[in-house]
Design a protein around this motif. Structure first.
Motif, PDB file in Angstrom:
ATOM      1  N   GLU A  65       0.864  -1.194   0.000  1.00 33.24           N
ATOM      2  CA  GLU A  65       0.000   0.000   0.000  1.00 33.24           C
ATOM      3  C   GLU A  65       0.896   1.238   0.000  1.00 33.24           C
ATOM      4  O   GLU A  65       1.809   1.329   0.815  1.00 33.24           O
ATOM      5  CB  GLU A  65      -0.888  -0.056   1.250  1.00 33.24           C
ATOM      6  CG  GLU A  65      -1.596   1.219   1.645  1.00 33.24           C
ATOM      7  CD  GLU A  65      -2.632   1.668   0.645  1.00 33.24           C
ATOM      8  OE1 GLU A  65      -2.293   2.534  -0.187  1.00 33.24           O
ATOM      9  OE2 GLU A  65      -3.767   1.149   0.691  1.00 33.24           O
ATOM     10  N   ASP A  66       0.640   2.167  -0.910  1.00 34.77           N
ATOM     11  CA  ASP A  66       1.505   3.348  -0.995  1.00 34.77           C
ATOM     12  C   ASP A  66       1.002   4.530  -0.158  1.00 34.77           C
ATOM     13  O   ASP A  66       1.745   5.488   0.039  1.00 34.77           O
ATOM     14  CB  ASP A  66       1.697   3.785  -2.453  1.00 34.77           C
ATOM     15  CG  ASP A  66       0.404   4.273  -3.073  1.00 34.77           C
ATOM     16  OD1 ASP A  66      -0.608   3.541  -2.991  1.00 34.77           O
ATOM     17  OD2 ASP A  66       0.394   5.382  -3.634  1.00 34.77           O
TER      18      ASP A  66
ATOM     19  N   ASP B 228      -2.988  -2.922  -2.566  1.00 28.43           N
ATOM     20  CA  ASP B 228      -3.640  -1.757  -3.147  1.00 28.43           C
ATOM     21  C   ASP B 228      -3.584  -1.907  -4.671  1.00 28.43           C
ATOM     22  O   ASP B 228      -2.607  -2.443  -5.213  1.00 28.43           O
ATOM     23  CB  ASP B 228      -2.864  -0.513  -2.688  1.00 28.43           C
ATOM     24  CG  ASP B 228      -3.459   0.791  -3.177  1.00 28.43           C
ATOM     25  OD1 ASP B 228      -4.678   0.853  -3.431  1.00 28.43           O
ATOM     26  OD2 ASP B 228      -2.681   1.759  -3.286  1.00 28.43           O
TER      27      ASP B 228
ATOM     28  N   GLN C 269      -4.052   0.785  -6.894  1.00 24.26           N
ATOM     29  CA  GLN C 269      -3.376   1.960  -7.453  1.00 24.26           C
ATOM     30  C   GLN C 269      -2.074   2.211  -6.715  1.00 24.26           C
ATOM     31  O   GLN C 269      -2.037   2.776  -5.616  1.00 24.26           O
ATOM     32  CB  GLN C 269      -4.315   3.172  -7.375  1.00 24.26           C
ATOM     33  CG  GLN C 269      -5.514   2.991  -8.311  1.00 24.26           C
ATOM     34  CD  GLN C 269      -6.586   4.030  -8.094  1.00 24.26           C
ATOM     35  OE1 GLN C 269      -7.119   4.163  -7.007  1.00 24.26           O
ATOM     36  NE2 GLN C 269      -6.912   4.769  -9.146  1.00 24.26           N
ATOM     37  N   LEU C 270      -0.989   1.745  -7.333  1.00 17.17           N
ATOM     38  CA  LEU C 270       0.354   1.900  -6.776  1.00 17.17           C
ATOM     39  C   LEU C 270       1.206   2.634  -7.796  1.00 17.17           C
ATOM     40  O   LEU C 270       0.964   2.523  -9.004  1.00 17.17           O
ATOM     41  CB  LEU C 270       0.975   0.526  -6.519  1.00 17.17           C
ATOM     42  CG  LEU C 270       0.341  -0.339  -5.414  1.00 17.17           C
ATOM     43  CD1 LEU C 270       0.839  -1.776  -5.518  1.00 17.17           C
ATOM     44  CD2 LEU C 270       0.644   0.237  -4.041  1.00 17.17           C
TER      45      LEU C 270
HETATM   46 MN    MN Z   1      -2.600   3.673  -3.798  1.00 18.85          MN
END
Ligand code: MN
Length: 130
Positions: free
Chosen positions: A8-9, A52, A54-55
């Protein structure tokens, strides 16, 4: 105790997930990008991966594909963490190889219940040949 890898970013989301999982006594491994996450998955063989979508760089669905191609990681349960909620997204996520989908924002009780279910469903760890 089960070992869970979180990829997770978002520091805010990571902090929340870490707190919830640690409160339950799970061992938490963390990566803020797909490549580090894949390396940790190969080295640590977690019981569950929360990823996640969207990384930065490699996205979560591509990373799931990489994990599913690798005999060392293909058996590990993977749940996507995503705010994506458009029609077709769940199908896309499952088609990419994820076992489940956990919608963000995360709600503590339902999140931990889902994690518990995924761990209960997880197949026993198998050592890869060689
Ligand atoms: Mn993300």
């Amino acid at each position: 105790m089960s070992k869970i890898l979180v990829i997770e970013d978002s520091p805010t989301n990571m902090k929340l997930v870490r707190l919830l999982l640690a409160c339950k006594g799970y061992q938490v491994l963390e990566a803020d990008n797909a490549l580090d996450g894949i390396a940790l998955a190969r080295g640590e063989r977690p019981d569950l991966i929360l990823i996640d979508i969207q990384l930065p760089g490699m996205d979560g669905l591509t990373a799931t594909g990489v994990l599913r191609q690798d005999p060392a990681t293909r058996h590990i349960r993977i749940a996507a963490l995503t705010a994506l909620a458009m029609k077709g997204d769940e199908e896309r996520i499952l088609a990419a190889g994820c076992d489940a989908y956990i919608a963000k924002p995360i709600h503590s009780a339902s999140f931990l219940e889902r994690v518990g279910q995924l761990l209960a469903d997880a197949p026993p760890q198998q050592a890869p040949p060689g």
